[in-house]
Design an enzyme around this catalytic site. Structure first.
Site, PDB file in Angstrom:
ATOM      1  N   ASP A 125      21.545   3.665  76.442  1.00  0.00           N
ATOM      2  CA  ASP A 125      20.323   4.466  76.463  1.00  0.00           C
ATOM      3  C   ASP A 125      20.364   5.433  75.283  1.00  0.00           C
ATOM      4  O   ASP A 125      21.419   5.951  74.920  1.00  0.00           O
ATOM      5  CB  ASP A 125      20.238   5.243  77.775  1.00  0.00           C
ATOM      6  CG  ASP A 125      18.878   5.898  77.970  1.00  0.00           C
ATOM      7  OD1 ASP A 125      18.634   6.932  77.321  1.00  0.00           O
ATOM      8  OD2 ASP A 125      18.066   5.385  78.748  1.00  0.00           O
ATOM      9  N   ASN A 165       7.486   3.568  81.590  1.00  0.00           N
ATOM     10  CA  ASN A 165       7.647   2.311  82.309  1.00  0.00           C
ATOM     11  C   ASN A 165       6.414   2.006  83.152  1.00  0.00           C
ATOM     12  O   ASN A 165       5.911   0.881  83.165  1.00  0.00           O
ATOM     13  CB  ASN A 165       8.882   2.349  83.216  1.00  0.00           C
ATOM     14  CG  ASN A 165      10.177   2.420  82.440  1.00  0.00           C
ATOM     15  OD1 ASN A 165      10.279   1.903  81.340  1.00  0.00           O
ATOM     16  ND2 ASN A 165      11.165   3.086  83.009  1.00  0.00           N
ATOM     17  N   SER A 223      10.208   8.914  90.150  1.00  0.00           N
ATOM     18  CA  SER A 223      11.404   9.159  90.952  1.00  0.00           C
ATOM     19  C   SER A 223      11.964  10.566  90.818  1.00  0.00           C
ATOM     20  O   SER A 223      12.964  10.889  91.455  1.00  0.00           O
ATOM     21  CB  SER A 223      12.493   8.153  90.558  1.00  0.00           C
ATOM     22  OG  SER A 223      12.819   8.290  89.181  1.00  0.00           O
ATOM     23  N   THR A 227      13.570   4.213  76.088  1.00  0.00           N
ATOM     24  CA  THR A 227      12.749   3.926  77.269  1.00  0.00           C
ATOM     25  C   THR A 227      11.408   4.644  77.262  1.00  0.00           C
ATOM     26  O   THR A 227      10.724   4.674  78.278  1.00  0.00           O
ATOM     27  CB  THR A 227      13.523   4.290  78.551  1.00  0.00           C
ATOM     28  OG1 THR A 227      13.888   5.674  78.505  1.00  0.00           O
ATOM     29  CG2 THR A 227      14.775   3.439  78.684  1.00  0.00           C
ATOM     30  N   ASP A 283       7.619  13.043  77.740  1.00  0.00           N
ATOM     31  CA  ASP A 283       6.755  12.067  77.094  1.00  0.00           C
ATOM     32  C   ASP A 283       5.478  11.815  77.877  1.00  0.00           C
ATOM     33  O   ASP A 283       4.528  11.234  77.340  1.00  0.00           O
ATOM     34  CB  ASP A 283       7.513  10.749  76.908  1.00  0.00           C
ATOM     35  CG  ASP A 283       7.885  10.091  78.237  1.00  0.00           C
ATOM     36  OD1 ASP A 283       8.315  10.812  79.157  1.00  0.00           O
ATOM     37  OD2 ASP A 283       7.760   8.857  78.338  1.00  0.00           O
ATOM     38  N   GLN A 284       5.422  12.253  79.130  1.00  0.00           N
ATOM     39  CA  GLN A 284       4.295  11.889  79.988  1.00  0.00           C
ATOM     40  C   GLN A 284       2.940  12.396  79.477  1.00  0.00           C
ATOM     41  O   GLN A 284       1.961  11.635  79.493  1.00  0.00           O
ATOM     42  CB  GLN A 284       4.570  12.369  81.412  1.00  0.00           C
ATOM     43  CG  GLN A 284       5.799  11.715  82.036  1.00  0.00           C
ATOM     44  CD  GLN A 284       6.340  12.444  83.237  1.00  0.00           C
ATOM     45  OE1 GLN A 284       5.671  13.323  83.799  1.00  0.00           O
ATOM     46  NE2 GLN A 284       7.557  12.112  83.654  1.00  0.00           N
ATOM     47  N   HIS A 291      15.287   4.891  83.602  1.00  0.00           N
ATOM     48  CA  HIS A 291      16.158   4.400  82.540  1.00  0.00           C
ATOM     49  C   HIS A 291      16.954   3.182  82.994  1.00  0.00           C
ATOM     50  O   HIS A 291      17.221   2.277  82.197  1.00  0.00           O
ATOM     51  CB  HIS A 291      17.115   5.513  82.089  1.00  0.00           C
ATOM     52  CG  HIS A 291      16.418   6.687  81.487  1.00  0.00           C
ATOM     53  ND1 HIS A 291      16.346   6.904  80.129  1.00  0.00           N
ATOM     54  CD2 HIS A 291      15.747   7.725  82.062  1.00  0.00           C
ATOM     55  CE1 HIS A 291      15.673   8.017  79.886  1.00  0.00           C
ATOM     56  NE2 HIS A 291      15.297   8.533  81.052  1.00  0.00           N
ATOM     57  N   GLU A 326       3.828  -1.109  82.715  1.00  0.00           N
ATOM     58  CA  GLU A 326       3.600  -2.015  83.847  1.00  0.00           C
ATOM     59  C   GLU A 326       2.113  -2.105  84.179  1.00  0.00           C
ATOM     60  O   GLU A 326       1.609  -3.183  84.534  1.00  0.00           O
ATOM     61  CB  GLU A 326       4.404  -1.549  85.052  1.00  0.00           C
ATOM     62  CG  GLU A 326       5.912  -1.778  84.897  1.00  0.00           C
ATOM     63  CD  GLU A 326       6.740  -1.077  85.953  1.00  0.00           C
ATOM     64  OE1 GLU A 326       6.145  -0.523  86.899  1.00  0.00           O
ATOM     65  OE2 GLU A 326       7.973  -1.083  85.843  1.00  0.00           O
ATOM     66  N   ASN A 329      15.929   0.900  85.197  1.00  0.00           N
ATOM     67  CA  ASN A 329      15.074  -0.275  85.300  1.00  0.00           C
ATOM     68  C   ASN A 329      14.990  -1.073  83.998  1.00  0.00           C
ATOM     69  O   ASN A 329      15.274  -2.277  83.992  1.00  0.00           O
ATOM     70  CB  ASN A 329      13.677   0.126  85.770  1.00  0.00           C
ATOM     71  CG  ASN A 329      13.619   0.386  87.263  1.00  0.00           C
ATOM     72  OD1 ASN A 329      14.509   0.009  88.008  1.00  0.00           O
ATOM     73  ND2 ASN A 329      12.559   1.047  87.712  1.00  0.00           N
TER      74      ASN A 329
END
Length: 475
Positions: free
Chosen positions: A125, A380, A303, A147, A400-401, A27, A384, A29
């Site tokens: 956020d 993210n 992380s 995010t 969400d993954q 969040h 990327e 980043n």
């Protein structure tokens, strides 16, 4: 940073934006990337942040920092809260419940400051849902940074419907928790779990289960429902995405949310190197520079996630058996019960691989030697990877993954979803397939080309940035 310095000499800073990220790497980043982008457009930036996961302020001399909520050493509410794993999210529950008065006080100070530019708006956020009522009480516009994907938001907004249809009850009986409530994996063989979700046909039933939602899940359900409600009540929503990636979802979002939406792929503007909460190892780059093009698998699971040692060893054996070169980010604490690499067998990783504690991910993904990204499918990381045209191997944990992983594999077809947990044979096969599949690699390149086109003048992402700047300037 060169863009920042260039704009600083040409644009006056007559308006200020206050920004309040959630204190977790995934969040922080995008919020700091957005902050740098707005600074480059002429806005003065003030960052509100907790002392928990405190950012490296020395990397941002051009920002003003205010540390709030947990900055009272005598406040016992924060003294014994967990620092690692999902337990650390108890801080989010507590801050949302108890933070309004402190936030209001700090905002009042900022709004009345004589020696600072006037405040245009507050950007928080989305998970800081309590900030909407505070901003409303001060007549301060609040924009939301979301995010995760637009698709994820639509799923989260549909949780009451999915719950009524019984999807989450199924998880109580048939799914095995994957470490401390991080989601569900290795579910038993059940035909229902492989069925499509009628309301969202791209998903399977097991994808919904893996979100990890439960009515009594330590307040997580309240966080999600309030996040959805207060996002819809905000003055605008900023997404780390681009129109061509989520066209259909954007059309639905625009019907559901009255405020304007701005889709900006932050990784194309600024890297996250300076906002990393962990020290980044760069010692592997001479080795990486010597590897052939598209020959290395880059591995990172974010992380927060943790795995059991037996699953970690399945990864190790899957990698060895694939006979592919690899760069593996193994965060200290990633393996439950281990400080770092205690379970690793003698001789591993050998000359074929490198293991580091943390890495500058965007730079790694942009390296020509990288041929695939084995990822936890955080949004993210997904964006990327799209930015660099790198195909993915997806091992999602929770939230969400699983939704991101399903889209990568079944909708965009730029990756493989490891749906059955940590099995060395499936890991080996997935690595070999992604590294050898030229059609998948070409689809990844095509998606990158769409993103690149969106960034040039007249493109959707370019126009989103300009519209956001104009919108904030109008307050």
């Amino acid at each position: 940073m060169s863009n920042i310095k260039k704009m600083e000499t040409t644009v006056g800073r007559h308006r200020r934006v206050i920004m309040f990220p959630l204190p977790y790497q995934g969040h922080v980043n995008p919020m700091f990337q957005l902050a740098n982008l707005l600074y480059s457009k002429g806005f003065s930036i003030t960052i509100f942040h907790t002392n928990f996961n405190k950012p490296k302020t020395s990397n941002y001399p051009h920002f003003t920092f205010r540390f709030i909520l947990d900055n009272d050493p005598h406040d016992e509410r924060y003294a014994n809260l967990p620092l690692q794993g999902m337990g650390a999210f108890s801080r989010i529950f507590l801050f949302n419940k108890c933070g309004a008065d402190q936030l209001r006080h700090q905002l009042e100070l900022e709004l009345s400051a004589k020696d600072e530019p006037p405040v245009s708006c507050l950007i928080t956020d989305a998970s800081w849902h309590f900030t909407q009522s505070v901003a409303d009480s001060l007549n301060l516009p609040r924009l939301v940074l979301r995010t995760s994907s637009l698709f994820c938001f639509l799923i989260y907004a549909s949780i009451p419907l999915l719950d009524d249809l019984g999807y989450f009850n199924l998880s109580d009986n048939t799914a095995t928790p994957l470490l401390d409530g991080l989601g569900y994996n290795n579910v038993p063989d059940d035909e229902r779990l492989e069925e499509q979700v009628a309301e969202f046909p791209v998903l399977k039933v097991k994808d919904v289960i893996k979100i990890g939602f439960k009515k009594d899940n330590d307040g997580m359900g309240d966080i999600i429902s309030n996040m959805v409600k207060q996002t819809k009540a905000s003055s605008g929503v900023i997404w780390n995405s681009f129109k061509e990636l989520e066209q259909l979802q954007l059309e639905t979002i625009r019907r559901d949310i009255p405020a304007p939406c701005f889709l900006i792929p932050f990784a194309k503007h600024f890297t996250t190197a300076s906002s990393s909460l962990l020290d980044q190892d760069r010692s592997f780059f001479p080795w990486l520079d010597q590897q052939p093009r598209n020959s290395v698998v880059y591995i990172s699971f974010g992380s927060v996630a943790q795995v059991e040692e037996k699953h970690f060893m399945e990864m190790v054996h899957g990698l060895v058996d694939s006979k592919q070169s690899f760069l593996w980010v193994v965060r200290p604490g990633f393996v439950s019960g281990s400080t770092w690499l205690e379970p690793v067998p003698d001789g591993f990783p050998g000359e074929r691989g490198r293991i580091v504690k943390w890495a500058p991910q965007q730079e790694v993904l942009g390296h020509e030697a990288i041929g695939a990204f084995w990822t936890h499918s955080g949004w993210n990381s997904t964006v990327e990877s799209v930015c660099e045209g790198v195909p993915m191997i997806c091992s999602p944990f929770w939230g969400d993954q699983p939704l991101d992983a399903r889209y990568v594999s079944d909708a965009w077809k730029v990756g493989v979803y490891l749906e059955n947990g940590w099995k060395r044979e499936e890991i080996t096969n997935a690595i070999r397939r992604v590294m050898a599949d030229e059609e998948m690699r070409e689809r990844s390149r095509a998606l990158k080309q769409k993103l690149d086109a969106s960034m040039i003048e007249g493109g959707s992402s370019y126009e989103s940035v300009e519209s956001l700047v104009d919108y904030i300037s109008s307050f």
